[in-house]
Write a protein that holds these residues in place. Sequence first.
Motif, PDB file in Angstrom:
ATOM      1  N   LEU A  44      -0.596 -10.040  32.707  1.00 40.82           N
ATOM      2  CA  LEU A  44       0.406  -9.404  33.571  1.00 40.82           C
ATOM      3  C   LEU A  44       1.294 -10.442  34.245  1.00 40.82           C
ATOM      4  N   LYS A  45       0.723 -11.585  34.591  1.00 43.41           N
ATOM      5  CA  LYS A  45       1.513 -12.656  35.207  1.00 43.41           C
ATOM      6  C   LYS A  45       2.570 -13.177  34.232  1.00 43.41           C
ATOM      7  N   ILE A  46       2.194 -13.327  32.966  1.00 46.68           N
ATOM      8  CA  ILE A  46       3.165 -13.774  31.957  1.00 46.68           C
ATOM      9  C   ILE A  46       4.299 -12.762  31.837  1.00 46.68           C
ATOM     10  N   VAL A  47       3.958 -11.483  31.775  1.00 48.83           N
ATOM     11  CA  VAL A  47       4.984 -10.437  31.674  1.00 48.83           C
ATOM     12  C   VAL A  47       5.891 -10.473  32.900  1.00 48.83           C
ATOM     13  N   GLU A  48       5.292 -10.483  34.086  1.00 44.68           N
ATOM     14  CA  GLU A  48       6.070 -10.475  35.327  1.00 44.68           C
ATOM     15  C   GLU A  48       6.952 -11.717  35.464  1.00 44.68           C
ATOM     16  N   CYS A  49       6.398 -12.875  35.178  1.00 50.59           N
ATOM     17  CA  CYS A  49       7.174 -14.114  35.291  1.00 50.59           C
ATOM     18  C   CYS A  49       8.294 -14.176  34.250  1.00 50.59           C
ATOM     19  N   SER A  50       8.030 -13.663  33.053  1.00 46.41           N
ATOM     20  CA  SER A  50       9.061 -13.640  32.010  1.00 46.41           C
ATOM     21  C   SER A  50      10.236 -12.761  32.426  1.00 46.41           C
ATOM     22  N   ILE A  51       9.927 -11.594  32.986  1.00 42.09           N
ATOM     23  CA  ILE A  51      10.987 -10.699  33.463  1.00 42.09           C
ATOM     24  C   ILE A  51      11.744 -11.355  34.610  1.00 42.09           C
ATOM     25  N   GLN A  52      11.017 -12.024  35.494  1.00 37.95           N
ATOM     26  CA  GLN A  52      11.652 -12.741  36.605  1.00 37.95           C
ATOM     27  C   GLN A  52      12.602 -13.822  36.077  1.00 37.95           C
ATOM     28  N   CYS A  53      12.189 -14.532  35.046  1.00 29.71           N
ATOM     29  CA  CYS A  53      13.049 -15.563  34.451  1.00 29.71           C
ATOM     30  C   CYS A  53      14.319 -14.950  33.873  1.00 29.71           C
ATOM     31  N   LEU A  54      14.173 -13.813  33.200  1.00 28.77           N
ATOM     32  CA  LEU A  54      15.346 -13.127  32.649  1.00 28.77           C
ATOM     33  C   LEU A  54      16.292 -12.687  33.764  1.00 28.77           C
ATOM     34  N   LYS A  55      15.736 -12.154  34.854  1.00 29.00           N
ATOM     35  CA  LYS A  55      16.574 -11.722  35.980  1.00 29.00           C
ATOM     36  C   LYS A  55      17.313 -12.904  36.598  1.00 29.00           C
ATOM     37  N   MET A  56      16.628 -14.027  36.762  1.00 24.80           N
ATOM     38  CA  MET A  56      17.281 -15.215  37.324  1.00 24.80           C
ATOM     39  C   MET A  56      18.392 -15.707  36.393  1.00 24.80           C
ATOM     40  N   ASP A  57      18.156 -15.603  35.099  1.00 20.29           N
ATOM     41  CA  ASP A  57      19.155 -16.001  34.113  1.00 20.29           C
ATOM     42  C   ASP A  57      20.365 -15.067  34.159  1.00 20.29           C
ATOM     43  N   MET A  58      20.129 -13.768  34.370  1.00 21.15           N
ATOM     44  CA  MET A  58      21.236 -12.810  34.490  1.00 21.15           C
ATOM     45  C   MET A  58      22.084 -13.124  35.719  1.00 21.15           C
ATOM     46  N   ILE A  59      21.426 -13.481  36.806  1.00 18.91           N
ATOM     47  CA  ILE A  59      22.147 -13.828  38.038  1.00 18.91           C
ATOM     48  C   ILE A  59      23.062 -15.026  37.802  1.00 18.91           C
ATOM     49  N   SER A  60      22.599 -15.992  37.014  1.00 14.60           N
ATOM     50  CA  SER A  60      23.376 -17.204  36.746  1.00 14.60           C
ATOM     51  C   SER A  60      24.519 -16.983  35.764  1.00 14.60           C
ATOM     52  N   ASN A  61      24.448 -15.925  34.981  1.00 12.20           N
ATOM     53  CA  ASN A  61      25.444 -15.698  33.925  1.00 12.20           C
ATOM     54  C   ASN A  61      26.081 -14.326  34.025  1.00 12.20           C
ATOM     55  N   LYS A  62      26.438 -13.898  35.218  1.00 11.29           N
ATOM     56  CA  LYS A  62      26.936 -12.539  35.462  1.00 11.29           C
ATOM     57  C   LYS A  62      28.153 -12.158  34.632  1.00 11.29           C
ATOM     58  N   LEU A  63      28.995 -13.112  34.313  1.00 10.59           N
ATOM     59  CA  LEU A  63      30.234 -12.795  33.614  1.00 10.59           C
ATOM     60  C   LEU A  63      30.131 -12.967  32.099  1.00 10.59           C
ATOM     61  N   ALA A  64      28.939 -13.284  31.614  1.00  8.70           N
ATOM     62  CA  ALA A  64      28.719 -13.400  30.169  1.00  8.70           C
ATOM     63  C   ALA A  64      28.508 -12.008  29.576  1.00  8.70           C
ATOM     64  N   SER A  65      28.560 -11.933  28.279  1.00  6.17           N
ATOM     65  CA  SER A  65      28.402 -10.661  27.566  1.00  6.17           C
ATOM     66  C   SER A  65      26.951 -10.197  27.591  1.00  6.17           C
ATOM     67  N   ILE A  66      26.752  -8.914  27.868  1.00  5.35           N
ATOM     68  CA  ILE A  66      25.400  -8.361  27.866  1.00  5.35           C
ATOM     69  C   ILE A  66      24.822  -8.373  26.455  1.00  5.35           C
ATOM     70  N   SER A  67      25.663  -8.165  25.453  1.00  2.00           N
ATOM     71  CA  SER A  67      25.151  -8.181  24.072  1.00  2.00           C
ATOM     72  C   SER A  67      24.657  -9.572  23.677  1.00  2.00           C
ATOM     73  N   THR A  68      25.296 -10.612  24.183  1.00  2.00           N
ATOM     74  CA  THR A  68      24.806 -11.967  23.943  1.00  2.00           C
ATOM     75  C   THR A  68      23.503 -12.181  24.694  1.00  2.00           C
ATOM     76  N   PHE A  69      23.444 -11.725  25.944  1.00  2.00           N
ATOM     77  CA  PHE A  69      22.255 -11.942  26.758  1.00  2.00           C
ATOM     78  C   PHE A  69      21.036 -11.215  26.192  1.00  2.00           C
ATOM     79  N   GLN A  70      21.250 -10.110  25.511  1.00  2.00           N
ATOM     80  CA  GLN A  70      20.116  -9.370  24.957  1.00  2.00           C
ATOM     81  C   GLN A  70      19.430 -10.126  23.818  1.00  2.00           C
ATOM     82  N   LYS A  71      19.993 -11.233  23.409  1.00  2.00           N
ATOM     83  CA  LYS A  71      19.340 -12.115  22.439  1.00  2.00           C
ATOM     84  C   LYS A  71      18.435 -13.132  23.146  1.00  2.00           C
ATOM     85  N   ARG A  72      18.531 -13.201  24.471  1.00  2.00           N
ATOM     86  CA  ARG A  72      17.719 -14.130  25.264  1.00  2.00           C
ATOM     87  C   ARG A  72      16.256 -13.715  25.224  1.00  2.00           C
TER      88      ARG A  72
END
Length: 167
Positions: A44-72
């Motif tokens: 569960l920690k791996i799942v939670e931390c992975s989602i947290q990493c994705l959220k932090m990455d979204m915050i850093s790249n707000k103006l990038a394409s969502i379709s590109t980010f979905q490959k992250r």
Amino acid sequence: MPGEGSIPKKLADGIGKGVLDNKERLIVESSGEIDNGHTIEDTLKIVECSIQCLKMDMISNKLASISTFQKRQVLGLHYVGDKLSLTSTKLLNNGRYSHVLLRSAVIPRTWHDRHNWIKVFELVVKMNTILKEQEALTQVLLKENVSGEIEKLNTIKYFCASNEDLT
């Protein structure tokens, strides 16, 4: 793992960061010899931390394409007893997250079990391939984020606003 806003800090056994943007790309947990409640908590920690990493990455790249980010992808390595598992977490089209097992391998501990090394090497090669792909994806996201060429409706910022539970 760093926390921000409503996202709490977490302690992981190991973290691998991307070279280009210094963001977390790999979460490592070792649960010991016995597959028990601690193993479930670490999963569960791996799942939670992975989602947290994705959220932090979204915050850093707000103006990038969502379709590109979905490959992250954020990878997880989980070691339990003599078994090593490689998992991947990514954002789906509906604003939910996917966490899937990519590979698992038994780490040989005796000469008799040496044939199991092939699966271990396959897991490591798969992990390395994905991490290289993620570094290339990072370059694309960084360019998109600063270019201003992405239509507003296709940005991560718009996607997160329309899926409020993401942030």
